[in-house]
Design an enzyme around this catalytic site. Sequence first.
Site, PDB file in Angstrom:
ATOM      1  N   ASP A  50      -8.184  -3.571  14.308  1.00 25.60           N
ATOM      2  CA  ASP A  50      -9.162  -3.551  13.644  1.00 25.60           C
ATOM      3  C   ASP A  50      -9.460  -4.997  12.643  1.00 25.60           C
ATOM      4  O   ASP A  50     -10.170  -5.236  11.855  1.00 25.60           O
ATOM      5  CB  ASP A  50      -9.961  -2.866  13.152  1.00 25.60           C
ATOM      6  CG  ASP A  50      -9.634  -1.981  11.866  1.00 25.60           C
ATOM      7  OD1 ASP A  50      -8.027  -2.715  11.953  1.00 25.60           O
ATOM      8  OD2 ASP A  50      -9.966  -0.989  11.249  1.00 25.60           O
ATOM      9  N   HIS A  61      -7.727  -5.175   9.963  1.00 22.87           N
ATOM     10  CA  HIS A  61      -7.400  -4.855   8.596  1.00 22.87           C
ATOM     11  C   HIS A  61      -6.399  -5.288   7.719  1.00 22.87           C
ATOM     12  O   HIS A  61      -5.239  -5.863   8.772  1.00 22.87           O
ATOM     13  CB  HIS A  61      -7.551  -3.416   7.976  1.00 22.87           C
ATOM     14  CG  HIS A  61      -7.023  -2.716   8.463  1.00 22.87           C
ATOM     15  ND1 HIS A  61      -6.474  -1.840   9.590  1.00 22.87           N
ATOM     16  CD2 HIS A  61      -5.254  -2.914   8.516  1.00 22.87           C
ATOM     17  CE1 HIS A  61      -5.877  -1.544   9.900  1.00 22.87           C
ATOM     18  NE2 HIS A  61      -4.691  -1.488   9.117  1.00 22.87           N
ATOM     19  N   ASP A  80       0.620  -1.422   0.081  1.00 18.88           N
ATOM     20  CA  ASP A  80      -0.286   0.215  -0.022  1.00 18.88           C
ATOM     21  C   ASP A  80       0.612   1.539  -0.256  1.00 18.88           C
ATOM     22  O   ASP A  80       1.873   1.010   0.625  1.00 18.88           O
ATOM     23  CB  ASP A  80      -0.791   0.106   1.645  1.00 18.88           C
ATOM     24  CG  ASP A  80      -0.367  -0.495   2.255  1.00 18.88           C
ATOM     25  OD1 ASP A  80       1.290  -0.386   2.931  1.00 18.88           O
ATOM     26  OD2 ASP A  80      -1.284  -0.962   3.393  1.00 18.88           O
ATOM     27  N   GLU A 140      -9.790  -1.851   4.962  1.00 14.03           N
ATOM     28  CA  GLU A 140     -10.500  -1.959   5.921  1.00 14.03           C
ATOM     29  C   GLU A 140     -11.720  -3.044   6.346  1.00 14.03           C
ATOM     30  O   GLU A 140     -12.019  -3.080   5.322  1.00 14.03           O
ATOM     31  CB  GLU A 140     -11.040  -0.836   6.315  1.00 14.03           C
ATOM     32  CG  GLU A 140      -9.302   0.523   6.064  1.00 14.03           C
ATOM     33  CD  GLU A 140      -8.955   0.888   7.620  1.00 14.03           C
ATOM     34  OE1 GLU A 140      -9.005  -0.385   8.445  1.00 14.03           O
ATOM     35  OE2 GLU A 140      -8.099   1.422   7.926  1.00 14.03           O
TER      36      GLU A 140
END
Length: 266
Positions: A141, A143, A72, A148
Amino acid sequence: MRLIPLRNTAEVGKWAARHIVNRINAFKPTAERPFILGLPTGGTPMEAYKHLIAMHKAGEVSFKHVVTFNMDEYVGLPKEHPESYYTFMHTNFFDHVDIPAENINLLNGNAADIDAECRRYEEKIKSYGKIHLFMGGVGVDGHIAFNEPASSLASRTRIKTLTQETRIANSRFFGGDANLVPKYALTVGVGTLLDAEEVMILVTGHGKAQALQAAVEGSINHMWTISCLQLHAKAIMVCDEPSTMELKVKTVKYFRELEAENVKDL
């Protein structure tokens, strides 16, 4: 799925680096047949990069015939910015090994046409056939890369809006100010990751315990994108002791016994 339960972050980094080196050397890459390696950024893989650099300097591995693709990149952050992933990778890994510049692939978060940049990246990956090993981390979370919660499990490289939780977590790299963290990022998709021959996720710290539990013991759920790896034929979770706190005792015991021979000499 394999789960490698280790004691601490240092062992996670060492095991991961050793696994990458073993894979590269077993592949015997050449200029015509390079080893394709997917790489992450962030705090979690730092120990792995340190060990990879040390093993390279010791003559145990060469990256001359390795082609890399990063997961990313932030959108709108100049690549020379100290917190761009371009800068991170060169500072913490690329500048210390023998990988040719033309073998390094990074998403361009400043491309004039973002959609075209994402398509280009996917096509470049496909031009090599597949990524042989993709190393990654996981967010609090769940991801992976910047996929996400609620990301499609079939998604490809695209632009994503970062959650406030992710921006707060990454604010430690921006002087503690979440407002300085970009709101958008380019990321490989869940489907892109699942296409890799092997996926190795590093999980460290008590803060990642719930994500690890969802990945290993939970059901496949797009709200925990890490859980998609249950679908992968060759997924590995390399974790430290604090990150296993939400797992059942018998789960950890099972994998500890199963991997006993593979965690020696750390």
